[in-house]
Scaffold this active site. Structure first.
Site, PDB file in Angstrom:
ATOM      1  N   ASP A  15     -13.658   3.248  46.214  1.00 45.09           N
ATOM      2  CA  ASP A  15     -12.297   2.813  45.794  1.00 45.09           C
ATOM      3  C   ASP A  15     -12.378   1.936  44.574  1.00 45.09           C
ATOM      4  OD1 ASP A  15      -9.883   2.156  46.300  1.00 45.09           O
ATOM      5  OD2 ASP A  15      -9.876   0.877  48.090  1.00 45.09           O
ATOM      6  N   GLY A  18      -8.515   3.203  40.096  1.00 43.79           N
ATOM      7  CA  GLY A  18      -7.002   2.635  39.583  1.00 43.79           C
ATOM      8  C   GLY A  18      -7.336   1.435  39.060  1.00 43.79           C
ATOM      9  N   ASN A  63      -4.355  11.523  50.440  1.00 48.38           N
ATOM     10  CA  ASN A  63      -4.183  11.478  48.930  1.00 48.38           C
ATOM     11  C   ASN A  63      -3.066  12.492  48.564  1.00 48.38           C
ATOM     12  OD1 ASN A  63      -7.631  10.769  48.621  1.00 48.38           O
ATOM     13  ND2 ASN A  63      -5.991   9.298  48.619  1.00 48.38           N
ATOM     14  N   GLU A 193     -23.849   0.247  60.338  1.00 45.68           N
ATOM     15  CA  GLU A 193     -23.483  -0.809  59.677  1.00 45.68           C
ATOM     16  C   GLU A 193     -22.547  -0.934  58.678  1.00 45.68           C
ATOM     17  OE1 GLU A 193     -25.250  -4.114  60.070  1.00 45.68           O
ATOM     18  OE2 GLU A 193     -26.158  -2.958  62.041  1.00 45.68           O
TER      19      GLU A 193
HETATM   20  C1  FPP Z   1     -10.032   5.423  44.658  1.00 44.32           C
HETATM   21  O1  FPP Z   1      -9.733   4.967  43.861  1.00 44.32           O
HETATM   22  C2  FPP Z   1     -10.767   6.691  44.427  1.00 44.32           C
HETATM   23  C3  FPP Z   1     -10.187   8.151  44.773  1.00 44.32           C
HETATM   24  C4  FPP Z   1      -8.832   8.141  45.378  1.00 44.32           C
HETATM   25  C5  FPP Z   1     -10.813   9.258  44.862  1.00 44.32           C
HETATM   26  C6  FPP Z   1     -12.354   9.010  44.540  1.00 44.32           C
HETATM   27  C7  FPP Z   1     -12.517  10.170  43.419  1.00 44.32           C
HETATM   28  C8  FPP Z   1     -13.460  10.191  42.502  1.00 44.32           C
HETATM   29  C9  FPP Z   1     -14.557   9.177  42.351  1.00 44.32           C
HETATM   30  C10 FPP Z   1     -13.421  11.284  41.428  1.00 44.32           C
HETATM   31  C11 FPP Z   1     -13.746  12.949  42.314  1.00 44.32           C
HETATM   32  C12 FPP Z   1     -15.021  12.832  42.996  1.00 44.32           C
HETATM   33  C13 FPP Z   1     -15.660  13.812  42.886  1.00 44.32           C
HETATM   34  C14 FPP Z   1     -16.995  13.964  43.831  1.00 44.32           C
HETATM   35  C15 FPP Z   1     -15.837  14.890  41.960  1.00 44.32           C
HETATM   36  P1  FPP Z   1      -7.948   4.573  43.682  1.00 44.32           P
HETATM   37  O2  FPP Z   1      -7.330   5.365  42.900  1.00 44.32           O
HETATM   38  O3  FPP Z   1      -7.573   4.461  45.254  1.00 44.32           O
HETATM   39  O4  FPP Z   1      -8.287   2.838  42.997  1.00 44.32           O
HETATM   40  P2  FPP Z   1      -7.073   1.952  43.145  1.00 44.32           P
HETATM   41  O5  FPP Z   1      -7.113   1.522  44.748  1.00 44.32           O
HETATM   42  O6  FPP Z   1      -7.647   0.676  42.388  1.00 44.32           O
HETATM   43  O7  FPP Z   1      -5.861   2.222  42.604  1.00 44.32           O
END
Ligand code: FPP
Length: 226
Positions: A15, A18, A63, A193
Site C-alpha cells: 500500500d 499513490g 480495485n 503475526e
Molecule cells: C496500493 O497503492 C497498491 C495497489 C493498489 C496495487 C499494488 C500494485 C503494484 C505494486 C503494482 C503491480 C504489481 C505487480 C505484481 C506487477 P495505492 O494506489 O492504494 O496507494 P495510496 O493508498 O497511497 O493511494
C-alpha cells in the site's frame, strides 16, 4: 524439529503507491511503476531469506472501482512484469501461483498467466500473486465446495481455499501506515503475526523485509495456548 522462529509464508499488502507519487509531485502511474520495481527487488531476494512462499496483494476484487485509466495502468504493468520477469523466475526456481478470480481478467493476461504458470511449475519457492482477489468471496466459495462434498469442517473449507497447497501463513505485513486487512487472506490470517509498517510500498526494500523477519523471530507465538 520445526524451526518456529522462521517464517515460511509471508504475505504483503502493498500500500502507498499513490501517496508516494503525490509526495513527489508525480502521477499515480509512476507510483505504481515504482511499486513494481519494489516487487522485483523483493522477489530477487526472498530466495536468500529462507521464505518458502511470498504472497502479494496486487489487485483486489474491489480495485475495479478505481478510475478506468488507473485500472488500465495496473493491468499494463502486470503484462509488462510477466513478460520481462518470467525468464528470471524460471532461472531462479520461482514457482508462480495466482490466487483470486484471475480467469476473469482480460483474455490476453489470462493466456500470459497460464503460460507463466506452466513454465514455472517446477520452481522451489512460490511467489503467489493475488489478482482480482477477495477473501470473503474465497471463503464463501470454499464453504460452498465443502458443503457440496458433504463435509463442512475447518479442514474441508481450508482444503478448498486458493492457498490449500501453501504453508500456513506466518506473517502478514501491510505498508504505508494503514492498519486494516482490506479483505486479504482473512481465513489464513487466523494465527498469523501482523506487522504494520509506515514505509510506503515503493520505498519498501529487502532490508525492510529482513527487519520484519527478525522481529517475527523474536515473537512468541501461542496459537491460543499459553
Ligand atoms: C496500493 O497503492 C497498491 C495497489 C493498489 C496495487 C499494488 C500494485 C503494484 C505494486 C503494482 C503491480 C504489481 C505487480 C505484481 C506487477 P495505492 O494506489 O492504494 O496507494 P495510496 O493508498 O497511497 O493511494
Amino acid at each position: 524439529m520445526t524451526d518456529h522462529s522462521r517464517a515460511r509464508h509471508v504475505a504483503i499488502i502493498m500500500d502507498g503507491n499513490g501517496r508516494w507519487a503525490k509526495r513527489k509531485g508525480l502521477p499515480r502511474a509512476v507510483g505504481h511503476q515504482r511499486g513494481v520495481e519494489a516487487v522485483r527487488k523483493l522477489v530477487r531476494s526472498v530466495g536468500d531469506m529462507g521464505i518458502d512462499c511470498l504472497t502479494l496483494y496486487a489487485f483486489s476484487s474491489e480495485n475495479w472501482k478505481r478510475p478506468e485509466e488507473e485500472v488500465d495502468d495496473l493491468m499494463n504493468l502486470m503484462r509488462k512484469f510477466i513478460k520481462s520477469d518470467l525468464p528470471e523466475f524460471v532461472a531462479n526456481n520461482v514457482r508462480l501461483k495466482i490466487i483470486g478470480d484471475w480467469q476473469g481478467l482480460a483474455p490476453d493476461i489470462v493466456a500470459m498467466l497460464e503460460d507463466a504458470l506452466e513454465q514455472t511449475a517446477g520452481g522451489t519457492h512460490t511467489l503467489a500473486v493475488a489478482l482480482n482477489y477477495g477473501a470473503q468471496q474465497e471463503i464463501a466459495s470454499a464453504a460452498a465446495k465443502a458443503a457440496a462434498s458433504g463435509e463442512v469442517t475447518e479442514e474441508s473449507i481450508a482444503a478448498h481455499l486458493y492457498t490449500a497447497d501453501l504453508p500456513p501463513l506466518d506473517l502478514l505485513i501491510r505498508t504505508s501506515g494503514e492498519v486494516r486487512l482490506s479483505n486479504f487472506l482473512l481465513w489464513q490470517a487466523a494465527y498469523a503475526e501482523m506487522a504494520f509498517v509506515d514505509t510506503l510500498w515503493p520505498d519498501f526494500a529487502p532490508e525492510h523485509l529482513h527487519q520484519a523477519l527478525d522481529d517475527f523471530a523474536q515473537r512468541e507465538r501461542r496459537y491460543g495456548g499459553r
